[in-house]
Design a protein around this motif. Structure first.
Motif, PDB file in Angstrom:
ATOM      1  N   ASP A  96     -18.686   2.835 -60.155  1.00  0.00           N
ATOM      2  CA  ASP A  96     -17.734   3.575 -59.486  1.00  0.00           C
ATOM      3  C   ASP A  96     -17.936   4.980 -59.943  1.00  0.00           C
ATOM      4  OD1 ASP A  96     -17.184   1.485 -58.031  1.00  0.00           O
ATOM      5  OD2 ASP A  96     -15.013   1.302 -58.596  1.00  0.00           O
ATOM      6  N   ASP A  98     -15.351   7.026 -59.811  1.00  0.00           N
ATOM      7  CA  ASP A  98     -14.097   7.459 -60.182  1.00  0.00           C
ATOM      8  C   ASP A  98     -13.690   7.296 -61.739  1.00  0.00           C
ATOM      9  OD1 ASP A  98     -13.691   5.066 -60.360  1.00  0.00           O
ATOM     10  OD2 ASP A  98     -12.022   4.676 -58.996  1.00  0.00           O
ATOM     11  N   GLN A 100     -13.721   5.034 -63.562  1.00  0.00           N
ATOM     12  CA  GLN A 100     -12.734   3.576 -64.021  1.00  0.00           C
ATOM     13  C   GLN A 100     -13.809   2.594 -64.821  1.00  0.00           C
ATOM     14  OE1 GLN A 100     -10.360   2.553 -60.401  1.00  0.00           O
ATOM     15  NE2 GLN A 100      -8.922   2.179 -61.974  1.00  0.00           N
ATOM     16  N   ARG A 199     -10.629  -0.965 -68.780  1.00  0.00           N
ATOM     17  CA  ARG A 199     -10.773  -0.282 -67.474  1.00  0.00           C
ATOM     18  C   ARG A 199      -9.695   0.834 -67.546  1.00  0.00           C
ATOM     19  NH1 ARG A 199     -13.059  -0.827 -62.533  1.00  0.00           N
ATOM     20  NH2 ARG A 199     -11.589  -0.359 -60.778  1.00  0.00           N
ATOM     21  N   ARG A 202      -7.844   5.736 -62.910  1.00  0.00           N
ATOM     22  CA  ARG A 202      -8.490   6.682 -62.400  1.00  0.00           C
ATOM     23  C   ARG A 202      -8.490   7.949 -63.020  1.00  0.00           C
ATOM     24  NH1 ARG A 202     -10.347   8.288 -57.626  1.00  0.00           N
ATOM     25  NH2 ARG A 202     -11.236   6.677 -56.239  1.00  0.00           N
TER      26      ARG A 202
HETATM   27 MG    MG Z   1     -11.116   3.201 -58.546  1.00  0.00          MG
END
Ligand code: MG
Ligand code: UDP
Length: 318
Positions: A96, A98, A100, A199, A202
């Motif tokens: 991803d 972003d 993350q 994780r 964002r």
């Molecule tokens: Mg995300």
């Protein structure tokens, strides 16, 4: 498994309105790539962003960067597929934009791939910055889909993972338009293994997933991977028919023995409304599957590309 710099790693990054994060993402990613002893290409897929995402992508002065500009917003699953279709590396990482998914995990993914695994998926150990409702609904969803399925879809994983060339080739053959990627990754089989990480929340920008989207995502996951809801409807029908049959016997017996005073309006209403509800719900379930069949039978191409500028690094290596 190649271990020297004879091989290329492809990074596929779907992005939709990520102008705020992309520069930071690119910086962190390239820092990681620099330390690897392989060639690499970064495929940025612009999924019809309405902000400056495409400009940011094209602005990276980096021969490794390839930019795929889709003709409109197709959704993450398809953007990802477009990236996989164009990836040329021996191994492909899906990540991803972003932040993350930490790019720093990539060397670990590669290590497991070099041990001979075809799919190395990153499993999150904690979901920071996500609400209780989101966490618990995700848990419920995975429990359901695990329970009813022959293909085991790993819990607590996103799309962040590394795929071997043959896994990518297998995925490329699955062209259904309702794409539940996590399910597809699991469906192809091959040796798979998890690597655990934390994780992060964002980095910037907003998530594109509200609860309505998540609900639809869950529906997609369930209907594209199991027909259990259809079976549930069948059994619910069987159980209610059996129940009403025994109840009918009881009513007949009562009428014959005690006569027939007009009674039982409430129970009548309850039964009628209940059965009406069950029928409507079952029709809805059938409708969900039929709608998907309708979409699949059209056999449309998954996406169209507005422009594609390939990376140049691969050509130099050859
Ligand atoms: Mg995300
Ligand atoms: N994304 C995309 N198309 C979309 C929605 C999202 O390419 O229609 C990308 C987005 O830019 C990001 C990734 O998919 O790189 C994950 O999106 P998001 O962070 O919104 O999802 P979450 O992390 O909340 O699951």
């Amino acid at each position: 498994m190649p271990t020297n710099n004879q091989w290329t790693l492809s990074i596929v990054v779907p992005a939709f309105n990520e102008e705020e994060v992309l520069p930071a993402f690119h910086q962190r990613l390239t820092k990681v790539l620099e330390k690897l002893d392989c060639a690499s290409e970064i495929l940025y897929v612009n999924d019809g962003s309405s902000d400056a995402t495409l400009k940011v992508m094209k602005g990276f002065r980096d021969p490794r960067v390839a930019v795929i500009d889709l003709s409109r917003n197709f959704g993450k699953e398809i953007a990802l597929t477009a990236g996989l279709d164009h990836a040329r590396g021996e191994a492909v990482v899906v990540i991803d934009a972003d932040l993350q998914d930490p790019p720093e995990l990539i060397p670990e993914l590669i290590a497991r791939w070099q041990e001979g695994y075809d799919v190395v998926f990153a499993r999150r150990s904690a979901r920071d910055g996500e609400s209780f409702l989101k966490k618990s609904s995700a848990k419920l969803f995975y429990r359901f889909i695990q329970g009813v399925n022959r293909v085991k879809i790993p819990k607590d994983t996103g799309d962040f993972r590394l795929l071997s060339r043959r896994a990518v080739e297998a995925l490329k053959q699955l062209r259904e338009s309702h794409r539940f990627m996590k399910g597809l990754f699991a469906w192809i089989g091959y040796p798979q293994i998890a690597v655990t990480y934390r994780r992060d929340p964002r980095f910037a920008g907003k998530t594109k997933w509200n609860y309505w989207h998540l609900w639809n995502f869950a529906l997609e996951g369930i209907t594209s991977f199991t027909i259990t809801p259809l079976k549930i409807a069948t059994y619910l029908g069987l159980v209610t028919s059996f129940g009403s049959f025994t109840y009918a016997l009881f009513v007949i017996y009562k009428t014959l023995v005690y006569g027939d005073p007009v009674q039982g309006y409430p129970s009548l209403m309850v039964v009628v409304l209940f059965l009406g509800g069950v029928q409507l719900m079952s029709l809805g379930v059938i409708g969900e599957y039929m709608g998907r069949m309708f979409n699949e039978t059209k056999q449309r191409p998954l996406y169209f590309i507005n422009s594609f500028s390939p990376s140049t690094v691969h050509d130099e290596a050859k």
